[in-house]
Design an enzyme around this catalytic site. Structure first.
Site, short mmCIF file in Angstrom:
data_model
loop_
_atom_site.label_atom_id
_atom_site.label_comp_id
_atom_site.label_asym_id
_atom_site.label_seq_id
_atom_site.Cartn_x
_atom_site.Cartn_y
_atom_site.Cartn_z
N GLU A 18 -2.91 3.26 2.23
CA GLU A 18 -2.41 3.88 1.00
C GLU A 18 -2.56 5.40 1.06
O GLU A 18 -1.66 6.15 0.66
CB GLU A 18 -3.17 3.31 -0.21
CG GLU A 18 -2.64 3.91 -1.52
CD GLU A 18 -3.43 3.47 -2.73
OE1 GLU A 18 -3.89 2.32 -2.79
OE2 GLU A 18 -3.58 4.30 -3.65
N CYS A 41 -6.33 1.68 -10.38
CA CYS A 41 -5.43 0.83 -11.16
C CYS A 41 -6.20 -0.12 -12.08
O CYS A 41 -7.40 -0.32 -11.92
CB CYS A 41 -4.53 0.05 -10.23
SG CYS A 41 -5.38 -1.31 -9.42
N SER A 80 -6.35 -9.14 -3.49
CA SER A 80 -5.38 -9.72 -2.55
C SER A 80 -5.75 -11.16 -2.17
O SER A 80 -5.25 -11.67 -1.17
CB SER A 80 -5.30 -8.84 -1.30
OG SER A 80 -6.59 -8.49 -0.86
N HIS A 89 0.81 -1.24 0.00
CA HIS A 89 0.00 0.00 0.00
C HIS A 89 0.83 1.27 0.00
O HIS A 89 0.29 2.35 -0.17
CB HIS A 89 -0.93 0.01 1.22
CG HIS A 89 -1.73 -1.25 1.33
ND1 HIS A 89 -1.41 -2.26 2.20
CD2 HIS A 89 -2.81 -1.67 0.65
CE1 HIS A 89 -2.27 -3.26 2.04
NE2 HIS A 89 -3.12 -2.93 1.12
N THR A 92 -5.84 3.99 -5.32
CA THR A 92 -5.87 3.10 -6.51
C THR A 92 -7.04 2.13 -6.52
O THR A 92 -7.31 1.52 -7.55
CB THR A 92 -4.58 2.26 -6.57
OG1 THR A 92 -4.45 1.57 -5.32
CG2 THR A 92 -3.37 3.11 -6.83
N ASN A 144 -10.58 -2.75 -2.29
CA ASN A 144 -11.07 -3.14 -3.62
C ASN A 144 -12.10 -4.26 -3.52
O ASN A 144 -13.04 -4.32 -4.31
CB ASN A 144 -9.91 -3.48 -4.55
CG ASN A 144 -9.35 -4.86 -4.31
OD1 ASN A 144 -9.82 -5.83 -4.88
ND2 ASN A 144 -8.34 -4.97 -3.44
N SER A 169 -10.13 -4.87 3.02
CA SER A 169 -9.66 -4.74 1.65
C SER A 169 -10.59 -3.81 0.88
O SER A 169 -11.74 -4.14 0.60
CB SER A 169 -9.64 -6.13 0.99
OG SER A 169 -9.60 -6.00 -0.41
N CYS A 195 3.35 -1.27 -4.33
CA CYS A 195 3.00 -1.54 -5.73
C CYS A 195 3.47 -0.38 -6.61
O CYS A 195 3.26 0.80 -6.26
CB CYS A 195 1.49 -1.69 -5.85
SG CYS A 195 0.97 -1.89 -7.57
S1 SF4 Z 1 -4.84 -3.37 -6.48
FE1 SF4 Z 1 -3.81 -2.18 -8.06
S2 SF4 Z 1 -2.56 -0.67 -6.95
FE2 SF4 Z 1 -3.17 -2.27 -5.48
S3 SF4 Z 1 -1.49 -3.71 -5.49
FE3 SF4 Z 1 -2.96 -4.44 -7.04
S4 SF4 Z 1 -2.24 -3.52 -8.98
FE4 SF4 Z 1 -1.25 -2.42 -7.31
#
Ligand code: SF4
Length: 313
Positions: A122, A190, A263, A70, A160, A220, A218, A92
């Site tokens: 992040e 991203c 993840s 992050h 991201t 995302n 998490s 990343c």
């Molecule tokens: S979610 Fe996107 S910014 Fe986060 S680690 Fe994966 S590729 Fe990188």
């Protein structure tokens, strides 16, 4: 079943960084914060000798410490140097890109509006690049509180792993207040976040229930559940493991959608599929509108030591 799902290039690299560091330097290898936001991944690395800490000061001087995917503020690198830690930075590269943008706009004396979730690691790391220039905007409802010095010298950047749609809603509201607001030089959300959201949008309306495998911390993964429901899924749930699926969620379902956050290792998704198959959902249709081919090299400092030790890369 959604594809792409699960591990992105940044997570793959971060997890491999800890594994290779354990092989090369031996246990313990200290990891500042969760290397990626997934319980299973963290517990697996712990069992191999990784020790997770919150701050550098918990790491004995001279030890190896890995910084998470992050990203970290510059002061975290400085603290590591002061403690003579051997730091390996698994940030990343797509987060590093946002840090670079923040530094550049701060150098040019812009006010930077960072769209993201308050307290997320992040966001803490990116803000640390130029705290005097960066203001956090945590969603559309935070727009009214924004204050800038010069409305003609303002740029927005973002975390991201946000919802693409909600971010654009925030930007639209910001632009109503600040018509000269500049866009980032390139997308900050991203590719992995965007692709996982895109495929969930494609399948959501056909699903009575969507199950996303991922941890509560998490970003995302949580966004995938929200996007699924916003785009027509009857209901959406986030689970770390198959056994967390409640029988009642499936009671009236004919079709279940499955995906996983960036993840999440795929064996956890396979366990969910097995669990669903035992309950009559045995026919799996994988929907893959986009192919992902991105990979990232391991951190430079680790590659150097691996090469010096004659390890195969
Ligand atoms: S979610 Fe996107 S910014 Fe986060 S680690 Fe994966 S590729 Fe990188």
């Amino acid at each position: 079943m959604a594809k792409p799902r699960g591990y992105c290039a940044g997570v793959d690299r971060a997890v491999e960084t800890v594994e290779k560091a354990l092989e090369l330097y031996g246990a313990p290898v200290y990891v500042r914060k969760e290397i990626v936001h997934n319980r299973h991944v963290v517990e697996t690395l712990q069992s191999k000798g990784a020790v997770f800490v919150e701050e550098n000061e918990e790491v004995p001087p001279g030890s190896v410490v890995v910084f998470s995917a992050h990203g970290v503020a510059p002061e975290v690198h400085e603290q590591a140097e002061e403690r003579s830690l051997k730091a390996i930075d698994a940030t990343c590269p797509l987060v590093t890109k946002v840090h670079q943008e923040a530094r550049r706009f701060a150098r040019d004396d812009y006010d930077i509006l960072l769209i993201g979730h308050e307290g997320h690691e992040e966001v803490v790391g990116t803000s640390g690049e130029a705290p005097e220039h960066i203001q956090l905007v945590d969603g559309p409802d935070s727009v009214d509180a924004v204050k800038v010095r010069d409305p003609e010298k303002v740029v927005w950047l973002s975390q991201t792993t946000l919802s693409v749609d909600e971010t654009m809603e925030t930007v639209d509201r910001l632009k109503k207040r600040l018509p000269m607001l500049q866009n980032p030089p390139s997308d900050d959300i991203c590719y992995a976040t965007q692709n996982r959201q895109q495929v969930i949008k494609d399948i959501a309306a056909d699903c009575d229930v969507v199950i996303v495998v991922g941890s509560q911390n998490s970003s995302n993964s949580k966004r995938l559940v929200e996007v699924a429901v916003q785009h027509g899924a009857g209901a959406g749930y986030l689970v770390d493991f198959a056994h967390e699926i409640e029988e009642s969620w499936l009671d009236d379902a004919a079709t279940v959608g499955v995906s996983s956050g960036a993840s999440v290792p795929d064996n956890l998704v396979r366990e969910v599929l097995d669990h669903l198959a035992e309950r009559g959902f045995g026919e799996v249709d994988e929907v893959e509108p986009v192919r992902e081919k991105i990979t990232f090299q391991l951190p430079r400092e680790l590659v150097r030591d691996l090469k010096a030790a004659g390890a195969k890369l």
